[in-house]
Design a protein around this motif. Structure first.
Motif, PDB file in Angstrom:
ATOM      1  N   GLY A  11      21.947 -22.342 -15.052  1.00 21.71           N
ATOM      2  CA  GLY A  11      20.957 -21.291 -14.866  1.00 21.71           C
ATOM      3  C   GLY A  11      21.541 -19.898 -14.898  1.00 21.71           C
ATOM      4  O   GLY A  11      20.800 -18.906 -14.842  1.00 21.71           O
ATOM      5  N   THR A  12      22.876 -19.821 -15.005  1.00 18.15           N
ATOM      6  CA  THR A  12      23.556 -18.526 -15.034  1.00 18.15           C
ATOM      7  C   THR A  12      24.290 -18.340 -16.356  1.00 18.15           C
ATOM      8  O   THR A  12      24.059 -17.361 -17.071  1.00 18.15           O
ATOM      9  N   ASP A  15      22.111 -22.290 -20.146  1.00 18.13           N
ATOM     10  CA  ASP A  15      20.644 -22.308 -20.131  1.00 18.13           C
ATOM     11  C   ASP A  15      20.228 -23.759 -19.921  1.00 18.13           C
ATOM     12  O   ASP A  15      19.954 -24.494 -20.870  1.00 18.13           O
ATOM     13  N   HIS A  53      14.564 -28.441 -12.102  1.00 19.12           N
ATOM     14  CA  HIS A  53      15.606 -27.490 -12.502  1.00 19.12           C
ATOM     15  C   HIS A  53      17.011 -27.942 -12.098  1.00 19.12           C
ATOM     16  O   HIS A  53      17.884 -27.127 -11.815  1.00 19.12           O
ATOM     17  N   ASP A 173      22.107 -17.514 -10.247  1.00 20.71           N
ATOM     18  CA  ASP A 173      20.644 -17.476 -10.400  1.00 20.71           C
ATOM     19  C   ASP A 173      19.894 -17.893  -9.143  1.00 20.71           C
ATOM     20  O   ASP A 173      18.690 -17.672  -9.042  1.00 20.71           O
ATOM     21  N   ASP A 194      15.814 -15.333 -12.564  1.00 18.73           N
ATOM     22  CA  ASP A 194      15.233 -16.618 -12.936  1.00 18.73           C
ATOM     23  C   ASP A 194      13.774 -16.616 -12.496  1.00 18.73           C
ATOM     24  O   ASP A 194      13.467 -16.258 -11.352  1.00 18.73           O
ATOM     25  N   GLN A 196      11.875 -18.811 -11.576  1.00 18.53           N
ATOM     26  CA  GLN A 196      11.536 -19.651 -10.420  1.00 18.53           C
ATOM     27  C   GLN A 196      11.354 -18.830  -9.158  1.00 18.53           C
ATOM     28  O   GLN A 196      10.604 -19.215  -8.264  1.00 18.53           O
TER      29      GLN A 196
END
Length: 226
Positions: A11-12, A15, A53, A173, A194, A196
């Motif tokens: 997430g950082t 992807d 996720h 993230d 992010d 989320q």
């Protein structure tokens, strides 16, 4: 003066959402004979939902899928093993990953990574992104026996890089596990935005990895004025 930058992985730099979509699409197509009674889009969307996720490990995900979709010709262990073996082939980097890391290395910053997850699995994904060479230390929670947000894993990374918290930035993230946890041990933090957590507020936020070198320069300028 900033001397070191630590990064989260999923997430950082990776992807993960896009990587998962590509992997699960391929898995369905390869195993279509066993999954043909399940509409492809339904299988994909349910996997993504259960995966949450990446915060739910895939043994639970596949057990649930096998039960819900009444998959009988293959078991959840087979699906899990396939995930462990094949996921690395679908790793997608965020835009400007390599150019950002190159820029930081040119500035003589030392780089590290702290990622929660299983040791070899995460190392395979890092290798797939072709970024291992940039990092002076990489800590994976399974290997270390401790995970974020526990302060000890951040302190361990600082010790290995031979830097102190106020000289170090953490980029991640997750608002709690990355940003707040690293700030708790005295680091500065950059939130890799992010969707989320679209309501999370913090001092430094980036949408794109290419923004990070500029943010670091800004931090250095601010600290020189104190």
């Amino acid at each position: 003066m900033i001397k070191a930058v630590l990064f989260d992985l999923d997430g950082t730099l990776l992807d993960r959402d896009e990587s998962v979509k590509r992997f699960i699409n391929d898995q369905y197509e390869r195993l279509e004979r066993d999954l043909v009674h399940i509409p492809k889009e339904k299988f994909l969307s349910r996997f993504i939902e259960l995966d949450c996720h990446g915060y739910v490990w895939k043994d639970k995900v596949y057990q649930q899928l096998v039960e819900e979709f009444e998959i009988s010709s293959i078991n959840w262990e087979y699906l899990l093993e396939d995930y462990i073996k094949e996921f690395k082939n679908f790793c997608v980097p965020f835009s400007n990953l390599h150019s950002m890391l190159e820029d930081l290395k040119r500035k003589n910053l030392v780089l590290g990574m702290i990622t929660n997850g299983f040791g070899q699995f995460q190392m395979d994904n890092i290798e797939a992104l072709k970024i291992e060479k940039y990092f002076d230390t990489i800590l994976v929670s399974e290997t270390e026996g401790i995970k974020k947000p526990n302060p000890e894993i951040f302190e361990r990374a600082l010790e290995r890089l031979n830097v102190i918290p106020r000289e170090t930035i953490f980029v991640g993230d997750h608002p709690e596990n990355d940003v707040k946890a690293s700030e708790y041990v005295g680091m500065k933090a950059i939130w890799k935005k992010d969707s989320q957590w679209d309501t999370f507020e913090t001092d430094y936020i980036v949408d794109d990895l290419s923004e990070i070198p500029t943010i670091i320069m800004k931090m250095d300028n601010e600290s020189s004025l104190i």
